[in-house]
Design a protein around this motif. Sequence first.
Motif, short mmCIF file in Angstrom:
data_model
loop_
_atom_site.label_atom_id
_atom_site.label_comp_id
_atom_site.label_asym_id
_atom_site.label_seq_id
_atom_site.Cartn_x
_atom_site.Cartn_y
_atom_site.Cartn_z
N LEU A 157 0.83 -1.20 0.00
CA LEU A 157 0.00 0.00 0.00
C LEU A 157 0.87 1.25 0.00
N LEU A 158 1.89 1.28 0.86
CA LEU A 158 2.77 2.44 0.91
C LEU A 158 3.53 2.63 -0.40
N LEU A 159 4.03 1.55 -0.99
CA LEU A 159 4.72 1.65 -2.27
C LEU A 159 3.81 2.20 -3.35
N THR A 160 2.58 1.73 -3.38
CA THR A 160 1.64 2.19 -4.40
C THR A 160 1.34 3.67 -4.26
N LEU A 161 1.04 4.11 -3.04
CA LEU A 161 0.72 5.52 -2.82
C LEU A 161 1.93 6.42 -3.05
N SER A 162 3.09 6.02 -2.54
CA SER A 162 4.26 6.90 -2.58
C SER A 162 4.88 7.00 -3.96
N ARG A 163 4.53 6.10 -4.87
CA ARG A 163 5.04 6.20 -6.24
C ARG A 163 4.45 7.40 -6.97
N ALA A 164 3.32 7.90 -6.48
CA ALA A 164 2.65 9.01 -7.17
C ALA A 164 2.15 10.03 -6.14
N GLN A 173 -9.50 1.49 -6.71
CA GLN A 173 -8.19 1.45 -7.38
C GLN A 173 -7.14 0.78 -6.50
N LEU A 174 -7.17 1.08 -5.21
CA LEU A 174 -6.22 0.45 -4.30
C LEU A 174 -6.49 -1.03 -4.13
N LEU A 175 -7.76 -1.41 -4.10
CA LEU A 175 -8.09 -2.84 -4.05
C LEU A 175 -7.53 -3.56 -5.27
N GLN A 212 -2.93 10.61 3.39
CA GLN A 212 -3.97 11.61 3.62
C GLN A 212 -5.30 11.15 3.05
N THR A 213 -6.36 11.44 3.77
CA THR A 213 -7.71 11.13 3.31
C THR A 213 -8.23 12.26 2.45
N VAL A 214 -8.78 11.93 1.30
CA VAL A 214 -9.48 12.90 0.46
C VAL A 214 -10.95 12.51 0.53
N ARG A 215 -11.69 13.22 1.33
CA ARG A 215 -13.06 12.84 1.63
C ARG A 215 -13.92 12.73 0.37
N GLY A 216 -14.63 11.62 0.30
CA GLY A 216 -15.49 11.38 -0.84
C GLY A 216 -14.80 10.76 -2.03
N PHE A 217 -13.45 10.61 -1.94
CA PHE A 217 -12.71 10.07 -3.08
C PHE A 217 -11.84 8.88 -2.67
N GLY A 218 -10.95 9.07 -1.67
CA GLY A 218 -10.06 7.98 -1.30
C GLY A 218 -8.85 8.50 -0.53
N TYR A 219 -7.65 8.13 -1.00
CA TYR A 219 -6.43 8.47 -0.28
C TYR A 219 -5.36 8.96 -1.27
N ARG A 220 -4.47 9.79 -0.73
CA ARG A 220 -3.31 10.22 -1.50
C ARG A 220 -2.10 10.25 -0.59
#
Length: 224
Positions: A157-164, A173-175, A212-220
């Motif tokens: 999860l961390l690798l996926t998020l931190s790449r972008a 998308q994360l699933l 970080q949570t982006v409410r209504g969308f997901g995470y960044r």
Amino acid sequence: MAAILLIEDDPLVRRGLQLALSRHGHDVRTADTGEDGLREFRSAPPGLVVLDLMLPGIDGFEVCRRIRAEGEVPVIMLTARGDDFDVVGGLAAGADDYVVKPAQPTVLDARIRAVLRRSTGTSDGVRVHRDLRVDSTSLTVSLRGEPVMLTPTELRLLLTLSRAPGRVFSRQQLLEEVWELDYLGDSRLVDNCVQRLRVKIEDGSGAPVYVQTVRGFGYRFGPV
């Protein structure tokens, strides 16, 4: 394929899954109670644990917590119910994924292989974000110079998020990218993993810097 510890109290289910997973190429050891499962785990740590939640004596929730306290071995829980009590409780205890019983061996094998693939990561180098260092070649993470122990799912999860950094990922998308679920999966897998990851890399202030949570969308991933 993998050394698996199956902790299941029902003898028919235990034997059936052991035979089926062995046919899929896994080396399967079994235990029928939580106490025996922990002894087996400590005597010869497996590559992955398949854990029934409803065990006599020490239940699966406590077994999972103890396994997680002692290491980062992936855990897939077996639950007789798909409701919030079992699923959320098991994920909060540190499980990486779950399968609802009766577990189809082909489905369980697919989830096992997906969980194990999460530990491979990708080889695109070292990224430093403030106090957080993510090395996707050696698959290591450090915070202020101290190593951070992550489960394979938390690391993926961390690798996926931190790449972008700055990109917003929906839970679906994360699933698909982290859990390799290409159907409408259970968003609780994502939310619980995010919570566990934050405990390990955030400062506990209530204002996450990295996930970080982006409410209504997901995470960044930040900072951006």
